[in-house]
Design a protein around this motif. Structure first.
Motif, PDB file in Angstrom:
ATOM      1  N   ARG A   1      15.601 -51.491   3.195  1.00 34.40           N
ATOM      2  CA  ARG A   1      15.858 -51.204   1.784  1.00 34.40           C
ATOM      3  C   ARG A   1      16.605 -49.881   1.615  1.00 34.40           C
ATOM      4  O   ARG A   1      16.277 -48.881   2.220  1.00 34.40           O
ATOM      5  CB  ARG A   1      14.531 -51.129   1.035  1.00 34.40           C
ATOM      6  N   GLY A   2      17.646 -49.925   0.793  1.00 41.71           N
ATOM      7  CA  GLY A   2      18.411 -48.723   0.503  1.00 41.71           C
ATOM      8  C   GLY A   2      19.619 -48.509   1.398  1.00 41.71           C
ATOM      9  O   GLY A   2      20.445 -47.655   1.119  1.00 41.71           O
TER      10      GLY A   2
ATOM     11  N   HIS B   1      23.033 -50.242   3.618  1.00 46.43           N
ATOM     12  CA  HIS B   1      23.967 -51.360   3.556  1.00 46.43           C
ATOM     13  C   HIS B   1      23.898 -52.186   4.826  1.00 46.43           C
ATOM     14  O   HIS B   1      23.615 -51.678   5.894  1.00 46.43           O
ATOM     15  CB  HIS B   1      25.398 -50.841   3.373  1.00 46.43           C
TER      16      HIS B   1
END
Length: 51
Positions: free
Chosen positions: A28-29, A31
């Motif tokens: 999460r967070g 790319h």
């Protein structure tokens, strides 16, 4: 949807002939990582993706 660090190979027009797009899932967070790679014969025979 890809789990973190899960890899998917995608054949599309974004990579030159003879290469496929390798997409790696991220936590999460962050790319996803994308790179054009040559697919080995063993990997190429596993499955065919369709859009």
């Amino acid at each position: 949807m890809l789990a973190p660090y899960e890899v998917a190979f995608v054949k599309d027009a974004s990579c030159p002939s003879g290469k496929v797009l390798k997409v790696t899932g991220a936590i999460r967070g962050l790319h996803r990582r994308k790179a054009c790679v040559v697919l080995a014969g063993e990997q190429a025979s596993l499955a065919t993706a369709t859009p």
